[in-house]
Design a protein around this motif. Sequence first.
Motif, PDB file in Angstrom:
ATOM      1  N   TYR A  76       0.827  -1.208   0.000  1.00 57.29           N
ATOM      2  CA  TYR A  76       0.000   0.000   0.000  1.00 57.29           C
ATOM      3  C   TYR A  76       0.859   1.255   0.000  1.00 57.29           C
ATOM      4  O   TYR A  76       2.005   1.243   0.438  1.00 57.29           O
ATOM      5  CB  TYR A  76      -0.938  -0.035   1.218  1.00 57.29           C
ATOM      6  N   PHE A  77       0.270   2.340  -0.498  1.00 58.89           N
ATOM      7  CA  PHE A  77       0.987   3.591  -0.691  1.00 58.89           C
ATOM      8  C   PHE A  77       0.243   4.753  -0.041  1.00 58.89           C
ATOM      9  O   PHE A  77      -0.975   4.701   0.149  1.00 58.89           O
ATOM     10  CB  PHE A  77       1.127   3.879  -2.196  1.00 58.89           C
TER      11      PHE A  77
ATOM     12  N   ALA B   9      -4.961   2.959  -7.912  1.00 58.90           N
ATOM     13  CA  ALA B   9      -5.082   4.256  -7.240  1.00 58.90           C
ATOM     14  C   ALA B   9      -6.486   4.378  -6.661  1.00 58.90           C
ATOM     15  O   ALA B   9      -7.378   3.611  -7.019  1.00 58.90           O
ATOM     16  CB  ALA B   9      -4.819   5.397  -8.224  1.00 58.90           C
ATOM     17  N   ASP B  10      -6.665   5.356  -5.782  1.00 63.95           N
ATOM     18  CA  ASP B  10      -8.022   5.574  -5.268  1.00 63.95           C
ATOM     19  C   ASP B  10      -8.819   6.382  -6.292  1.00 63.95           C
ATOM     20  O   ASP B  10      -8.303   6.761  -7.348  1.00 63.95           O
ATOM     21  CB  ASP B  10      -8.006   6.225  -3.883  1.00 63.95           C
TER      22      ASP B  10
ATOM     23  N   TRP C  10     -10.216   4.467   0.475  1.00 65.22           N
ATOM     24  CA  TRP C  10      -9.170   4.984  -0.408  1.00 65.22           C
ATOM     25  C   TRP C  10      -7.807   4.399  -0.054  1.00 65.22           C
ATOM     26  O   TRP C  10      -7.015   4.067  -0.933  1.00 65.22           O
ATOM     27  CB  TRP C  10      -9.130   6.503  -0.356  1.00 65.22           C
ATOM     28  N   SER C  11      -7.519   4.265   1.258  1.00 64.09           N
ATOM     29  CA  SER C  11      -6.215   3.736   1.664  1.00 64.09           C
ATOM     30  C   SER C  11      -6.033   2.280   1.205  1.00 64.09           C
ATOM     31  O   SER C  11      -4.917   1.846   0.942  1.00 64.09           O
ATOM     32  CB  SER C  11      -6.034   3.846   3.177  1.00 64.09           C
ATOM     33  N   GLN C  12      -7.116   1.532   1.093  1.00 66.99           N
ATOM     34  CA  GLN C  12      -7.031   0.149   0.620  1.00 66.99           C
ATOM     35  C   GLN C  12      -6.938   0.069  -0.906  1.00 66.99           C
ATOM     36  O   GLN C  12      -6.519  -0.956  -1.449  1.00 66.99           O
ATOM     37  CB  GLN C  12      -8.242  -0.641   1.107  1.00 66.99           C
ATOM     38  N   ASN C  13      -7.326   1.125  -1.579  1.00 63.32           N
ATOM     39  CA  ASN C  13      -7.275   1.151  -3.042  1.00 63.32           C
ATOM     40  C   ASN C  13      -5.938   1.671  -3.574  1.00 63.32           C
ATOM     41  O   ASN C  13      -5.613   1.438  -4.734  1.00 63.32           O
ATOM     42  CB  ASN C  13      -8.427   1.978  -3.598  1.00 63.32           C
ATOM     43  N   ARG C  14      -5.156   2.351  -2.746  1.00 65.00           N
ATOM     44  CA  ARG C  14      -3.832   2.837  -3.146  1.00 65.00           C
ATOM     45  C   ARG C  14      -2.841   1.694  -2.955  1.00 65.00           C
ATOM     46  O   ARG C  14      -2.215   1.567  -1.917  1.00 65.00           O
ATOM     47  CB  ARG C  14      -3.423   4.035  -2.281  1.00 65.00           C
ATOM     48  N   ARG C  15      -2.688   0.858  -3.993  1.00 69.16           N
ATOM     49  CA  ARG C  15      -1.943  -0.381  -3.810  1.00 69.16           C
ATOM     50  C   ARG C  15      -1.283  -0.845  -5.097  1.00 69.16           C
ATOM     51  O   ARG C  15      -1.594  -0.370  -6.175  1.00 69.16           O
ATOM     52  CB  ARG C  15      -2.875  -1.480  -3.299  1.00 69.16           C
TER      53      ARG C  15
END
Length: 158
Positions: A51-52, A89-90, A143-148
């Motif tokens: 994650y990013f 990305a989110d 969103w934090s789970q989609n930034r990966r």
Amino acid sequence: MIRLGSLALLVLCIGGCTVSPEQQVSRKPPSSAYGGVRPMPCYSYFPSSVYFAVDSSTLTRSAQNALREQAGVIACRGDRPDIVIEGHADERGTREYNLALGLRRAAAVRDYLIALGVAPDHVRIVSYGKERPAVSHSDEEAWSQNRRAVSLLVKNAP
């Protein structure tokens, strides 16, 4: 209160990692094949996602640790599988921006795995930007789970 150094040592001991504390802190991966990590049993857990932060393609320490584990699992496999790394990305930002960001994230993972000794000709990258969210809600947690970036092991073509 546990000191940060003690906590880091505990994590290293629990994880069974052979990487020294000095290498853990380093932002640059070790140069030896597969980062000097002991190949793990092939049935070991393969941590496929890293994650990013927002608008970032910089690998966190947690992401680097997961990628070292990935490299160890890949090293133990006799078939040397191909790896496809998907960048995501989110939902915020334009489609074009998120595709480019996803590509940078996938490239960061690819470059780190190659630096750990994974064969470059076995690694492909693709970006889905915001098109394939892991979580479809519109809040910071989603969103934090989609930034990966997601690493997938695929069977080599005959």
